[in-house]
Design a protein around this motif. Structure first.
Motif, PDB file in Angstrom:
ATOM      1  N   GLY A 208     -12.378  -4.226 -16.446  1.00  0.00           N
ATOM      2  CA  GLY A 208     -11.304  -4.380 -17.427  1.00  0.00           C
ATOM      3  C   GLY A 208     -10.020  -3.647 -17.052  1.00  0.00           C
ATOM      4  N   ASN A 209     -10.083  -2.812 -16.020  1.00  0.00           N
ATOM      5  CA  ASN A 209      -8.867  -2.103 -15.600  1.00  0.00           C
ATOM      6  C   ASN A 209      -8.001  -3.018 -14.713  1.00  0.00           C
ATOM      7  OD1 ASN A 209      -6.900  -0.397 -14.703  1.00  0.00           O
ATOM      8  ND2 ASN A 209      -8.264   1.021 -13.623  1.00  0.00           N
ATOM      9  N   PRO A 210      -6.792  -3.368 -15.153  1.00  0.00           N
ATOM     10  CA  PRO A 210      -5.947  -4.279 -14.373  1.00  0.00           C
ATOM     11  C   PRO A 210      -5.190  -3.576 -13.242  1.00  0.00           C
ATOM     12  CG  PRO A 210      -4.836  -3.695 -16.400  1.00  0.00           C
ATOM     13  CD  PRO A 210      -6.146  -2.954 -16.412  1.00  0.00           C
ATOM     14  N   LYS A 211      -5.435  -2.282 -13.065  1.00  0.00           N
ATOM     15  CA  LYS A 211      -4.718  -1.556 -12.017  1.00  0.00           C
ATOM     16  C   LYS A 211      -5.522  -1.567 -10.715  1.00  0.00           C
ATOM     17  CE  LYS A 211      -1.336  -0.829 -14.641  1.00  0.00           C
ATOM     18  NZ  LYS A 211      -1.063   0.315 -15.468  1.00  0.00           N
ATOM     19  N   GLY A 212      -4.782  -1.651  -9.612  1.00  0.00           N
ATOM     20  CA  GLY A 212      -5.436  -1.642  -8.303  1.00  0.00           C
ATOM     21  C   GLY A 212      -4.430  -1.248  -7.245  1.00  0.00           C
ATOM     22  N   GLY A 213      -4.905  -1.075  -6.031  1.00  0.00           N
ATOM     23  CA  GLY A 213      -3.971  -0.732  -4.964  1.00  0.00           C
ATOM     24  C   GLY A 213      -4.698  -0.259  -3.718  1.00  0.00           C
ATOM     25  N   ARG A 214      -3.887   0.077  -2.731  1.00  0.00           N
ATOM     26  CA  ARG A 214      -4.445   0.544  -1.461  1.00  0.00           C
ATOM     27  C   ARG A 214      -3.755   1.837  -1.042  1.00  0.00           C
ATOM     28  NH1 ARG A 214      -5.447  -5.060  -0.634  1.00  0.00           N
ATOM     29  NH2 ARG A 214      -7.175  -5.460   0.781  1.00  0.00           N
ATOM     30  N   ILE A 215      -4.504   2.701  -0.379  1.00  0.00           N
ATOM     31  CA  ILE A 215      -3.905   3.889   0.237  1.00  0.00           C
ATOM     32  C   ILE A 215      -4.206   3.846   1.729  1.00  0.00           C
ATOM     33  CG2 ILE A 215      -3.711   6.405   0.231  1.00  0.00           C
ATOM     34  CD1 ILE A 215      -5.206   6.444  -2.440  1.00  0.00           C
ATOM     35  N   TYR A 216      -3.164   3.964   2.541  1.00  0.00           N
ATOM     36  CA  TYR A 216      -3.336   4.067   3.989  1.00  0.00           C
ATOM     37  C   TYR A 216      -3.165   5.542   4.367  1.00  0.00           C
ATOM     38  CZ  TYR A 216      -2.537  -1.045   4.174  1.00  0.00           C
ATOM     39  OH  TYR A 216      -2.615  -2.413   4.003  1.00  0.00           O
ATOM     40  N   PHE A 217      -4.213   6.151   4.894  1.00  0.00           N
ATOM     41  CA  PHE A 217      -4.149   7.556   5.310  1.00  0.00           C
ATOM     42  C   PHE A 217      -3.759   7.611   6.788  1.00  0.00           C
ATOM     43  CE2 PHE A 217      -6.865   7.581   1.601  1.00  0.00           C
ATOM     44  CZ  PHE A 217      -6.447   8.710   0.919  1.00  0.00           C
ATOM     45  N   VAL A 218      -2.768   8.440   7.093  1.00  0.00           N
ATOM     46  CA  VAL A 218      -2.239   8.477   8.467  1.00  0.00           C
ATOM     47  C   VAL A 218      -2.036   9.921   8.934  1.00  0.00           C
ATOM     48  CG1 VAL A 218      -1.042   6.267   8.150  1.00  0.00           C
ATOM     49  CG2 VAL A 218       0.188   8.395   7.700  1.00  0.00           C
TER      50      VAL A 218
ATOM     51  N   PHE B 179       4.765   1.931  12.809  1.00  0.00           N
ATOM     52  CA  PHE B 179       3.617   1.567  11.972  1.00  0.00           C
ATOM     53  C   PHE B 179       3.960   0.333  11.121  1.00  0.00           C
ATOM     54  CE2 PHE B 179       0.861   2.916   8.147  1.00  0.00           C
ATOM     55  CZ  PHE B 179      -0.299   2.407   8.693  1.00  0.00           C
ATOM     56  N   TYR B 180       5.106   0.340  10.472  1.00  0.00           N
ATOM     57  CA  TYR B 180       5.534  -0.812   9.676  1.00  0.00           C
ATOM     58  C   TYR B 180       5.617  -2.073  10.555  1.00  0.00           C
ATOM     59  CZ  TYR B 180       6.794   1.126   5.072  1.00  0.00           C
ATOM     60  OH  TYR B 180       6.744   1.654   3.809  1.00  0.00           O
ATOM     61  N   LYS B 181       6.180  -1.871  11.740  1.00  0.00           N
ATOM     62  CA  LYS B 181       6.363  -3.010  12.635  1.00  0.00           C
ATOM     63  C   LYS B 181       5.007  -3.614  13.004  1.00  0.00           C
ATOM     64  CE  LYS B 181       9.431  -4.013  16.553  1.00  0.00           C
ATOM     65  NZ  LYS B 181       8.673  -4.972  17.295  1.00  0.00           N
ATOM     66  N   PHE B 182       4.055  -2.729  13.305  1.00  0.00           N
ATOM     67  CA  PHE B 182       2.709  -3.195  13.661  1.00  0.00           C
ATOM     68  C   PHE B 182       2.090  -3.961  12.479  1.00  0.00           C
ATOM     69  CE2 PHE B 182      -1.907  -2.485  13.456  1.00  0.00           C
ATOM     70  CZ  PHE B 182      -2.286  -3.120  14.624  1.00  0.00           C
ATOM     71  N   LEU B 183       2.128  -3.356  11.292  1.00  0.00           N
ATOM     72  CA  LEU B 183       1.464  -3.973  10.134  1.00  0.00           C
ATOM     73  C   LEU B 183       2.099  -5.307   9.764  1.00  0.00           C
ATOM     74  CD1 LEU B 183       0.991  -0.877   7.783  1.00  0.00           C
ATOM     75  CD2 LEU B 183      -0.672  -1.876   9.347  1.00  0.00           C
TER      76      LEU B 183
ATOM     77  N   ALA C 290       0.816  -1.216   0.000  1.00  0.00           N
ATOM     78  CA  ALA C 290       0.000   0.000   0.000  1.00  0.00           C
ATOM     79  C   ALA C 290       0.849   1.266   0.000  1.00  0.00           C
ATOM     80  CB  ALA C 290      -0.888  -0.006   1.243  1.00  0.00           C
ATOM     81  N   MET C 291       0.248   2.334  -0.546  1.00  0.00           N
ATOM     82  CA  MET C 291       0.817   3.675  -0.395  1.00  0.00           C
ATOM     83  C   MET C 291       0.478   4.144   1.022  1.00  0.00           C
ATOM     84  SD  MET C 291      -0.956   5.295  -3.802  1.00  0.00           S
ATOM     85  CE  MET C 291      -0.819   7.001  -3.334  1.00  0.00           C
ATOM     86  N   ILE C 292       1.296   5.046   1.574  1.00  0.00           N
ATOM     87  CA  ILE C 292       0.944   5.681   2.850  1.00  0.00           C
ATOM     88  C   ILE C 292       0.917   7.181   2.606  1.00  0.00           C
ATOM     89  CG2 ILE C 292       1.541   5.973   5.285  1.00  0.00           C
ATOM     90  CD1 ILE C 292       3.176   3.406   5.138  1.00  0.00           C
TER      91      ILE C 292
ATOM     92  N   GLY D 182      -1.319  15.121   2.360  1.00  0.00           N
ATOM     93  CA  GLY D 182      -1.527  14.471   1.062  1.00  0.00           C
ATOM     94  C   GLY D 182      -0.224  13.974   0.451  1.00  0.00           C
ATOM     95  N   GLU D 183       0.846  13.934   1.266  1.00  0.00           N
ATOM     96  CA  GLU D 183       2.147  13.473   0.749  1.00  0.00           C
ATOM     97  C   GLU D 183       2.304  11.967   0.938  1.00  0.00           C
ATOM     98  OE1 GLU D 183       4.616  17.425   2.246  1.00  0.00           O
ATOM     99  OE2 GLU D 183       4.488  15.651   3.535  1.00  0.00           O
ATOM    100  N   ARG D 184       2.907  11.325  -0.050  1.00  0.00           N
ATOM    101  CA  ARG D 184       3.203   9.889   0.067  1.00  0.00           C
ATOM    102  C   ARG D 184       4.444   9.698   0.921  1.00  0.00           C
ATOM    103  NH1 ARG D 184       2.637   6.932  -5.694  1.00  0.00           N
ATOM    104  NH2 ARG D 184       3.401   5.206  -4.445  1.00  0.00           N
ATOM    105  N   ILE D 185       4.333   8.874   1.955  1.00  0.00           N
ATOM    106  CA  ILE D 185       5.483   8.726   2.860  1.00  0.00           C
ATOM    107  C   ILE D 185       5.906   7.261   3.052  1.00  0.00           C
ATOM    108  CG2 ILE D 185       5.058  10.889   4.121  1.00  0.00           C
ATOM    109  CD1 ILE D 185       3.849   9.093   6.388  1.00  0.00           C
ATOM    110  N   GLU D 186       5.380   6.344   2.181  1.00  0.00           N
ATOM    111  CA  GLU D 186       5.853   4.957   2.334  1.00  0.00           C
ATOM    112  C   GLU D 186       7.356   4.900   2.046  1.00  0.00           C
ATOM    113  OE1 GLU D 186       3.661   5.948   0.074  1.00  0.00           O
ATOM    114  OE2 GLU D 186       4.144   5.156  -1.915  1.00  0.00           O
ATOM    115  N   LEU D 187       8.051   3.968   2.712  1.00  0.00           N
ATOM    116  CA  LEU D 187       9.511   3.948   2.632  1.00  0.00           C
ATOM    117  C   LEU D 187      10.007   3.477   1.262  1.00  0.00           C
ATOM    118  CD1 LEU D 187      10.262   2.505   6.201  1.00  0.00           C
ATOM    119  CD2 LEU D 187      10.248   4.909   5.464  1.00  0.00           C
ATOM    120  N   ASP D 188       9.219   2.638   0.600  1.00  0.00           N
ATOM    121  CA  ASP D 188       9.601   2.147  -0.723  1.00  0.00           C
ATOM    122  C   ASP D 188       8.410   2.376  -1.653  1.00  0.00           C
ATOM    123  OD1 ASP D 188       9.933   0.586  -3.000  1.00  0.00           O
ATOM    124  OD2 ASP D 188      10.984  -1.013  -1.940  1.00  0.00           O
TER     125      ASP D 188
END
Ligand code: AMP
Length: 247
Positions: free
Chosen positions: A211-221, A230-234, A118-120, A125-131
């Motif tokens: 028909g759209n093969p794109k998908g994903g998740r956003i975690y709002f924090v 947070f990573y450790k918990f998840l 997932a994105m974080i 509104g900034e993306r802060i996932e580590l990778d």
């Protein structure tokens, strides 16, 4: 004593199937057989199985988020509904939330493909996932009595897929600094998605175009989140859920 089972299968170098369970030792063989059967359907070339004793005492949670069903005329209407809920929970500007949601519909990895996790996104509104290619994956969560829960979900027309998503989102929303989640599947023919906030899991039908093969998740924090905690918990805290809540 509990064990975590993780099974992943691939074909031609591509991921084709994956499941995770937490089970008591006496059910290990039974569940492993079920998962291998499920994997065989995909005709895999490589099956990777990891079985690990869970050393930490699992967090026992009484109930899932409450499932609420929503039917929409079209994807635009469903996006509007999701944006409103996310805006109320996060106070992020609606235009920004649209932009983030649209990123998921177009492929949220920087190269335009799907992320494995997932994105974080923080309150700015900034993306802060580590990778940003991989994202973060929620693992180590299951129902205590999965067969009973699946039967209950089946009775109201829901499947294994919803059980998995409900587990993931219920675990996510336990984290104090997580305020909302948005999800659409990366399978082109599965158009139901969801948006979760504290206590509630809103199923959105349809959430994306067929028909759209794109998908994903956003975690709002929240902005002040401790990202490493947070990573450790998840990724590491085992969570077992007792029951589902249906609206
Ligand atoms: P799915 O709901 O399995 O169709 O997954 C949809 C998308 O959510 C995937 O493309 C990933 O980007 C993301 N995803 C899948 N599983 C997880 C997970 N366990 N934790 C976080 N994100 C996930």
């Amino acid at each position: 004593m509990f064990y975590s089972i993780k099974i992943r299968a691939s074909k031609d170098g591509n991921h084709v199937s994956g499941s995770e369970r937490i089970v008591k030792k006496e059910y290990l063989k039974k569940v492993l057989n079920e998962l291998v059967d499920k994997t065989y359907i995909k005709d895999p070339e490589l099956i990777n199985i990891k079985i690990e004793e869970i050393k930490v005492k699992p967090l026992i949670v009484k109930k899932t988020l409450e499932i609420k069903e929503h039917q929409f005329k079209n994807v635009e209407e469903s996006k509007r509904f999701a944006v409103d809920i996310i805006h109320t929970a996060t106070r992020i500007k609606k235009d920004k939330i649209y932009e983030l949601i649209n990123t998921v519909h177009l492929g949220s990895s920087p190269d335009g493909s799907n992320m494995r996790g997932a994105m974080i996104v923080n309150e700015l509104g900034e993306r802060i996932e580590l990778d940003k290619f991989r994202g973060v994956r929620t693992t180590t969560v299951d129902f205590i009595d999965r067969d009973r829960i699946l039967k209950r979900l089946k009775d109201i027309g829901l499947t294994n897929r919803t059980a998995d998503a409900l587990c993931i989102s219920t675990k996510n929303m336990l984290y104090k600094d997580m305020t909302a989640e948005y999800c659409i599947s990366d399978e082109a023919d599965y158009t139901v998605g969801y948006v979760s906030v504290k206590g509630e899991y809103h199923r959105l039908n349809p959430a994306k175009e067929y028909g759209n093969p794109k998908g994903g998740r956003i975690y709002f924090v929240r902005n002040n989140i401790d990202i490493y905690d947070f990573y450790k918990f998840l990724q590491e805290t085992p969570v077992l859920i007792e029951d589902v809540v249906v609206d």
